[in-house]
Design an enzyme around this catalytic site. Structure first.
Site, PDB file in Angstrom:
ATOM      1  CB  SER A   1      17.812  26.245  14.561  1.00  0.00           C
ATOM      2  OG  SER A   1      17.304  25.580  13.522  1.00  0.00           O
TER       3      SER A   1
ATOM      4  NE  ARG B   1      10.410  15.390  20.834  1.00  0.00           N
ATOM      5  CZ  ARG B   1       9.152  15.683  21.417  1.00  0.00           C
ATOM      6  NH1 ARG B   1       9.174  17.001  21.849  1.00  0.00           N
ATOM      7  NH2 ARG B   1       8.087  15.003  21.440  1.00  0.00           N
TER       8      ARG B   1
ATOM      9  CG  HIS C   1      16.449  16.849  17.533  1.00  0.00           C
ATOM     10  ND1 HIS C   1      16.606  15.704  18.424  1.00  0.00           N
ATOM     11  CD2 HIS C   1      15.430  17.512  18.218  1.00  0.00           C
ATOM     12  CE1 HIS C   1      15.981  16.038  19.452  1.00  0.00           C
ATOM     13  NE2 HIS C   1      15.229  17.187  19.402  1.00  0.00           N
TER      14      HIS C   1
ATOM     15  CG  ASN D   1      17.746  16.721   9.885  1.00  0.00           C
ATOM     16  OD1 ASN D   1      18.501  15.919  10.241  1.00  0.00           O
ATOM     17  ND2 ASN D   1      18.318  17.990   9.199  1.00  0.00           N
TER      18      ASN D   1
ATOM     19  CE1 TYR E   1      15.971  22.367  26.557  1.00  0.00           C
ATOM     20  CE2 TYR E   1      16.680  20.355  27.251  1.00  0.00           C
ATOM     21  CZ  TYR E   1      16.099  21.162  27.383  1.00  0.00           C
ATOM     22  OH  TYR E   1      14.933  21.285  28.153  1.00  0.00           O
TER      23      TYR E   1
ATOM     24  CG  HIS F   1      -1.584  -1.178   1.424  1.00  0.00           C
ATOM     25  ND1 HIS F   1      -2.762  -1.422   0.492  1.00  0.00           N
ATOM     26  CD2 HIS F   1      -1.820  -2.439   2.194  1.00  0.00           C
ATOM     27  CE1 HIS F   1      -3.526  -2.721   0.701  1.00  0.00           C
ATOM     28  NE2 HIS F   1      -2.761  -3.060   1.872  1.00  0.00           N
TER      29      HIS F   1
ATOM     30  CG  ASN G   1       6.606  13.829  17.663  1.00  0.00           C
ATOM     31  OD1 ASN G   1       7.261  13.058  18.561  1.00  0.00           O
ATOM     32  ND2 ASN G   1       6.154  13.215  16.396  1.00  0.00           N
TER      33      ASN G   1
ATOM     34  CG  HIS H   1      17.395  26.945   9.189  1.00  0.00           C
ATOM     35  ND1 HIS H   1      17.826  26.392  10.078  1.00  0.00           N
ATOM     36  CD2 HIS H   1      16.799  25.912   8.155  1.00  0.00           C
ATOM     37  CE1 HIS H   1      17.378  25.060  10.381  1.00  0.00           C
ATOM     38  NE2 HIS H   1      16.918  24.580   8.973  1.00  0.00           N
TER      39      HIS H   1
END
Length: 441
Positions: free
Chosen positions: A331, A293, A300, A296, A308, A13, A290, A335
């Protein structure tokens, strides 16, 4: 761990959905041939846009070799020199720290200045620019990870009779090519290489490039080229924005599939790198927290460990929200830096979407949202966000062509002498159209 898409493609599928995307590519090819035959009376399948975008690759290759050579030599030998002298005497340790700082500054200067110089001095086209800038960032992230992981080991070493155990040169060389940004002395390895799998991955990357070409030629360039000749109005902007949602989302999916799945899996297979969890099932996310996280995992993990967690360690775990915001800001800046140098003009659409809307969605659409309705909301926001980016960047691209600045800057015509626009089915130099425009007046 295998890539999720490799497992999903074994289901009939899911594989049928993949075949549907391939059929859309065939439709693009057929429609392009049909339009060219009607307009020019013959079958034309030229890829001038691709040849322009990836022009001057020999310069890109030389610049990459310089960046790679310096990244290969300086961090490794600077760390080895510093570690050896540090454990001999305090004076030598201080001198070694100074020498290490000088070498690190030289490497940062080279990786920071050389790519920018090459991009503007040699007038590289967009795709070639993106290659150099992205490789610049990758080398900087890998160098930092290598130093960050090994300096604490050297500092904790207590025995003076035996020097600290340095990483081997082969492990560092392997790390520079491995599809990960976190340095480890060793990684899980597969027993053999499936070269047919590598060939299929690179063939899919090539197919994604042509797919993106047809999306731009059939869905973006004709629309925004014509819109640039119309008076600006809110209606024109809204229509262009929603027209750009579909090609924008297709380009996002192509970038994900070509790089995060095909490119990383191809190099992982050639290096027998066994951990293929470069992404997770981000398409099932019911929250943007989510999604960030799982979209990528490679980047991350680097941001989590060295951004962090280190921020929390320095603040003694008191400012979790500030740590998260700092990661978002860094980030967003990176970018925006990539897009500014890649396109050749400063237009902070990416920064605003990432630093403002991204942060807001991260805190509002959080992990407490579990209903499938929130998955629909996430996809809707992604469609709109991609539409905004494609719409505004395309409009600004043509604005830079039709309304060049008179001052000196990165958008001045001195830096954009080979800008091409799609006109009457043919890519023509901007200077030719500008001369025709002056003659007409």
């Amino acid at each position: 761990r295998r890539s999720i898409l490799d497992d999903l493609f074994e289901i009939n599928h899911i594989r049928t959905i993949y075949h549907m995307f391939i059929s859309v590519l065939f439709l693009f090819i057929i429609s392009t041939l049909a339009v060219d035959y009607i307009d020019q009376g013959r079958l034309v399948l030229e890829f001038d846009l691709l040849s322009y975008a990836f022009g001057k690759l020999h310069i890109v290759g030389l610049a990459w070799l310089l960046m790679f050579s310096y990244t290969l030599a300086v961090p490794y030998y600077a760390l080895a020199l510093w570690g050896t002298l540090y454990h001999r005497s305090p004076v030598q340790g201080v001198l070694s720290v100074g020498a290490g700082l000088v070498l690190s500054a030289l490497q940062a200067a080279l990786l920071g200045v050389l790519p920018i110089y090459v991009v503007f001095h040699y007038q590289l086209p967009p795709a070639s620019r993106f290659i150099i800038i992205l490789e610049q960032i990758r080398f900087l992230m890998k160098s930092y990870s290598f130093i960050r992981e090994n300096v604490p080991v050297i500092l904790k070493h207590k025995t003076k009779e035996e020097g600290p155990r340095f990483p081997t040169f082969s492990s560092y060389l392997y790390f520079l090519f491995a599809p990960t940004l976190i340095y480890r002395e060793s990684y899980p390895r597969n027993p053999h290489i499936r070269w047919n799998y590598v060939g299929v991955m690179f063939a899919k990357i090539l197919g994604c490039l042509f797919y993106g070409y047809f999306i731009l030629v059939r869905l973006c360039i004709p629309v925004f080229m014509n819109d640039s000749n119309k008076p600006f109005s809110t209606r024109t902007l809204v229509l262009a924005l929603f027209h750009a949602t579909l090609p924008g989302m297709l380009l996002l999916l192509l970038a994900f599939f070509a790089f995060l799945h095909c490119w990383l899996n191809a190099f992982a297979e050639m290096l027998r790198f066994a951990d293929r969890m470069f992404y997770k099932d981000w398409w099932n996310s019911t929250s943007f927290a989510n999604y960030y996280r799982t979209w990528n995992v490679v980047v991350h993990d680097w941001l989590y460990y060295y951004g962090y967690r280190d921020f929390l360690w320095l603040s003694r775990r008191k400012f979790r929200t500030a740590a998260m915001l700092s990661v978002f800001v860094v980030s967003a800046l990176v970018h925006e830096y990539v897009f500014t140098l890649g396109f050749g003009f400063f237009y902070p659409v990416m920064f605003c979407l990432f630093a403002f809307f991204g942060v807001a969605f991260n805190f509002t659409l959080n992990d407490n949202r579990k209903s499938p309705v929130w998955n629909i909301m996430m996809w809707t926001c992604l469609f709109i966000g991609q539409g905004v980016m494609v719409c505004l960047y395309c409009q600004e691209w043509y604005a830079q062509i039709h309304c060049p600045r008179t001052g000196v800057g990165i958008t001045h015509r001195h830096y954009m002498p080979y800008v091409y626009i799609y006109y009457a089915g043919i890519l023509q130099p901007y200077e030719t159209l500008a001369n025709a425009h002056r003659n007409a007046h």
